[in-house]
Scaffold this motif. Structure first.
Motif, PDB file in Angstrom:
ATOM      1  N   GLY A 170       0.812  -1.208   0.000  1.00  8.11           N
ATOM      2  CA  GLY A 170       0.000   0.000   0.000  1.00  8.11           C
ATOM      3  C   GLY A 170       0.848   1.262   0.000  1.00  8.11           C
ATOM      4  O   GLY A 170       1.740   1.432  -0.826  1.00  8.11           O
ATOM      5  N   ALA A 171       0.562   2.138   0.975  1.00 11.05           N
ATOM      6  CA  ALA A 171       1.289   3.406   1.079  1.00 11.05           C
ATOM      7  C   ALA A 171       2.410   3.346   2.103  1.00 11.05           C
ATOM      8  O   ALA A 171       2.954   4.375   2.500  1.00 11.05           O
ATOM      9  N   ARG A 172       2.800   2.138   2.514  1.00 10.28           N
ATOM     10  CA  ARG A 172       3.759   2.021   3.616  1.00 10.28           C
ATOM     11  C   ARG A 172       5.201   2.244   3.173  1.00 10.28           C
ATOM     12  O   ARG A 172       6.002   2.801   3.901  1.00 10.28           O
ATOM     13  N   PHE A 173       5.541   1.754   1.974  1.00  9.96           N
ATOM     14  CA  PHE A 173       6.892   2.000   1.446  1.00  9.96           C
ATOM     15  C   PHE A 173       6.847   1.809  -0.061  1.00  9.96           C
ATOM     16  O   PHE A 173       5.909   1.211  -0.602  1.00  9.96           O
ATOM     17  N   PRO A 174       7.848   2.316  -0.799  1.00  6.87           N
ATOM     18  CA  PRO A 174       7.814   2.244  -2.264  1.00  6.87           C
ATOM     19  C   PRO A 174       7.987   0.815  -2.776  1.00  6.87           C
ATOM     20  O   PRO A 174       9.046   0.202  -2.593  1.00  6.87           O
ATOM     21  N   LEU A 175       6.952   0.311  -3.395  1.00 11.81           N
ATOM     22  CA  LEU A 175       6.997  -0.957  -4.122  1.00 11.81           C
ATOM     23  C   LEU A 175       5.996  -0.835  -5.257  1.00 11.81           C
ATOM     24  O   LEU A 175       4.820  -0.542  -5.017  1.00 11.81           O
ATOM     25  N   SER A 176       6.464  -1.053  -6.473  1.00 17.19           N
ATOM     26  CA  SER A 176       5.608  -0.866  -7.641  1.00 17.19           C
ATOM     27  C   SER A 176       5.759  -2.028  -8.605  1.00 17.19           C
ATOM     28  O   SER A 176       6.891  -2.418  -8.926  1.00 17.19           O
ATOM     29  N   PRO A 177       4.649  -2.591  -9.069  1.00 18.77           N
ATOM     30  CA  PRO A 177       4.744  -3.618 -10.118  1.00 18.77           C
ATOM     31  C   PRO A 177       5.383  -3.029 -11.371  1.00 18.77           C
ATOM     32  O   PRO A 177       5.113  -1.875 -11.724  1.00 18.77           O
ATOM     33  N   ILE A 178       6.227  -3.789 -12.026  1.00 21.02           N
ATOM     34  CA  ILE A 178       6.779  -3.367 -13.316  1.00 21.02           C
ATOM     35  C   ILE A 178       5.757  -3.800 -14.364  1.00 21.02           C
ATOM     36  O   ILE A 178       5.636  -4.975 -14.692  1.00 21.02           O
ATOM     37  N   LYS A 179       5.011  -2.824 -14.875  1.00 23.79           N
ATOM     38  CA  LYS A 179       3.846  -3.114 -15.694  1.00 23.79           C
ATOM     39  C   LYS A 179       4.163  -3.067 -17.182  1.00 23.79           C
ATOM     40  O   LYS A 179       4.889  -2.181 -17.643  1.00 23.79           O
ATOM     41  N   SER A 180       3.600  -3.994 -17.920  1.00 14.15           N
ATOM     42  CA  SER A 180       3.623  -3.925 -19.375  1.00 14.15           C
ATOM     43  C   SER A 180       2.588  -2.901 -19.807  1.00 14.15           C
ATOM     44  O   SER A 180       1.726  -2.484 -19.019  1.00 14.15           O
ATOM     45  N   ILE A 181       2.652  -2.471 -21.063  1.00  9.79           N
ATOM     46  CA  ILE A 181       1.793  -1.377 -21.490  1.00  9.79           C
ATOM     47  C   ILE A 181       0.316  -1.746 -21.420  1.00  9.79           C
ATOM     48  O   ILE A 181      -0.540  -0.887 -21.153  1.00  9.79           O
ATOM     49  N   ASP A 182      -0.029  -3.024 -21.605  1.00  7.72           N
ATOM     50  CA  ASP A 182      -1.436  -3.411 -21.481  1.00  7.72           C
ATOM     51  C   ASP A 182      -1.915  -3.268 -20.045  1.00  7.72           C
ATOM     52  O   ASP A 182      -3.071  -2.901 -19.790  1.00  7.72           O
ATOM     53  N   GLU A 183      -1.032  -3.536 -19.090  1.00  5.37           N
ATOM     54  CA  GLU A 183      -1.376  -3.352 -17.683  1.00  5.37           C
ATOM     55  C   GLU A 183      -1.500  -1.870 -17.343  1.00  5.37           C
ATOM     56  O   GLU A 183      -2.337  -1.481 -16.519  1.00  5.37           O
ATOM     57  N   VAL A 184      -0.659  -1.044 -17.960  1.00  6.78           N
ATOM     58  CA  VAL A 184      -0.751   0.409 -17.748  1.00  6.78           C
ATOM     59  C   VAL A 184      -2.101   0.920 -18.236  1.00  6.78           C
ATOM     60  O   VAL A 184      -2.791   1.688 -17.549  1.00  6.78           O
ATOM     61  N   VAL A 185      -2.501   0.502 -19.437  1.00  7.35           N
ATOM     62  CA  VAL A 185      -3.769   0.957 -20.015  1.00  7.35           C
ATOM     63  C   VAL A 185      -4.952   0.526 -19.149  1.00  7.35           C
ATOM     64  O   VAL A 185      -5.952   1.254 -19.030  1.00  7.35           O
ATOM     65  N   ALA A 186      -4.846  -0.640 -18.526  1.00  9.36           N
ATOM     66  CA  ALA A 186      -5.940  -1.151 -17.697  1.00  9.36           C
ATOM     67  C   ALA A 186      -5.931  -0.592 -16.275  1.00  9.36           C
ATOM     68  O   ALA A 186      -6.893  -0.796 -15.531  1.00  9.36           O
ATOM     69  N   ASP A 187      -4.887   0.114 -15.901  1.00  8.24           N
ATOM     70  CA  ASP A 187      -4.734   0.621 -14.533  1.00  8.24           C
ATOM     71  C   ASP A 187      -5.836   1.639 -14.228  1.00  8.24           C
ATOM     72  O   ASP A 187      -5.929   2.687 -14.881  1.00  8.24           O
ATOM     73  N   PRO A 188      -6.696   1.385 -13.232  1.00  8.82           N
ATOM     74  CA  PRO A 188      -7.784   2.322 -12.935  1.00  8.82           C
ATOM     75  C   PRO A 188      -7.289   3.692 -12.503  1.00  8.82           C
ATOM     76  O   PRO A 188      -7.949   4.706 -12.745  1.00  8.82           O
TER      77      PRO A 188
END
Length: 409
Positions: A322-340
């Motif tokens: 969540g907002a506790r520390f920096p962790l981000s999925p490495i997203k492919s462009i299809d995942e980026v487009v689907a990101d709400p």
């Protein structure tokens, strides 16, 4: 400073009433002009009638009644009007200067010297309209020994140092997007707005000189000052960082994530989230300075973070942290487009070009008063010839037909 800007209103926004003549092609110039169009400027794209912007044929292409329609062109030329004009013909130059007299900004990305050869250099434009702002985007700038050299985005990445820093030590790699073009466009927009503000106060314009190489150099973070201060040449670090640890790419069950809990505060949160609170008192890794030590990192920290991430999927890790520390999925462009989240911020928007609806990226500049990129359209070649030449410039039937008949427009 007064201008006749009686083009029928097509926009709202902070730049409403500002008229921009866009002579540019491909990415750097068109993107610069598009950013300003999204903020309400009236942008008139000017193309040679027989040699238009070649990105009108760039993929991705969609078929429409047997014609291949370019999403690439739609993305970078939304919210623009378009006219055709041959600047090599005397009547074309005369018509262009009539437009300059009524405009505020000209943007071009020819090779330096091209406008001068056409008899349309900054001095000529300023004689016509002293308040005109001319923004010139090129590979190496308007001055210097390399100024005449042709350049693409990769030229800037190569000569600006970025290529040598990206990838791995074994294989330096070009950054996988046209960062030289895109950064030059952003700096071009900033410089243009600064010069416009000065022109509005003083009635005197200026030339804004933007180099792709300069733009890339400014994006190399601390590499330049590290070398000038210490003599150390920055080399590729792969997916890690030269000294901040843990900070990089780590594998998980279904791909990779960026894990960046390197500060003492964030490290504490990570240990708690993954159920290893006892590590907070481990004297070998309980401070940031100790975790930065290359040997300690490789022997203790890296295996631990790999174990943490390897037990979960990207979605699970994103939810856990969540907002506790920096962790981000490495997203492919299809995942980026689907990101709400991306959708909520209007970073995937519809643009129509020649009857085809494309989904393209939105404008990252978010104004509380709004921008106008959503549901925009990109113009056909010469689509607004009558509106600009007859309605705006006031050319009569005879003169307009002469321009058409003689291939000027």
């Amino acid at each position: 400073m007064t201008h006749q800007t009686d083009i029928p209103a097509t926009s709202e926004g902070p730049l409403k009433g500002i008229v921009i003549l866009d002579l540019t092609r491909v990415v750097a110039g068109p993107y610069c002009a598009m950013l300003l169009a999204d903020m309400g400027a009236t942008v008139i794209k000017i193309e040679h009638p027989l040699d238009p912007d070649l990105t009108r044929e760039f993929p991705p292409l969609q078929d429409q009644d047997g014609a291949a329609i370019s999403g690439f062109f739609a993305q970078y030329n939304r919210n623009k009007m378009a006219v055709s004009l041959d600047l090599k013909k005397a009547e074309g130059r005369e018509t262009f200067l009539q437009m300059v007299a009524r405009a505020h900004i000209v943007i071009e990305n020819f090779r330096p010297g091209t406008l001068d050869k056409l008899g349309l250099g900054y001095g000529v434009l300023a004689e016509t309209n002293p308040a005109i702002v001319l923004t010139c985007i090129s590979g190496f700038g308007q001055t210097g020994p390399n100024s005449p050299r042709p350049a693409f985005d990769s030229s800037a990445q190569a000569t600006g140092g970025l290529w040598s820093m990206n990838g791995t030590v074994e294989e330096p790699m070009r950054v996988g997007t046209v960062l030289g073009d895109l950064s030059a466009a952003l700096y071009g927009a900033i410089g243009t707005l600064g010069a416009l503000r000065q022109a509005e106060k003083t009635g005197i314009g200026q030339c804004v000189d933007i180099s792709q190489q300069d733009s890339i150099i400014s994006l190399t973070e601390n590499a330049l000052v590290t070398y000038t201060a210490s003599g150390k040449v920055t080399v590729p670090e792969g997916n890690g960082h030269p000294f901040v640890k843990p900070y990089g790419r780590y594998a998980c069950k279904d791909g990779y994530v960026f894990f960046g809990a390197y500060t003492d505060k964030f490290w504490r949160e990570a240990c708690i989230v993954f159920g290893d609170e006892h590590l907070l008192d481990d004297p070998e890794i309980n401070t940031m300075a100790r975790r930065f030590d290359p040997d300690v990192y490789e022997r203790r920290v890296k295996p631990l973070v790999e174990q943490w991430c390897g037990r979960h999927t990207k979605a699970e890790l994103e939810k856990m942290t969540g907002a506790r520390f920096p962790l981000s999925p490495i997203k492919s462009i299809d995942e980026v487009v689907a990101d709400p989240h991306v959708r909520l911020r209007d970073m995937v928007i519809p643009v129509q070009y020649r009857g085809v609806d494309f989904q393209v990226f939105g404008n990252p500049v978010k104004l509380s008063g709004g921008t106008r990129e959503k549901n925009a359209m990109a113009p056909e070649l010469g689509e607004h010839n009558e509106r600009i030449y007859r309605d705006w410039l006031g050319k009569d039937d005879e003169e307009f037909e002469f321009l058409k008949k003689n291939g000027v427009i």
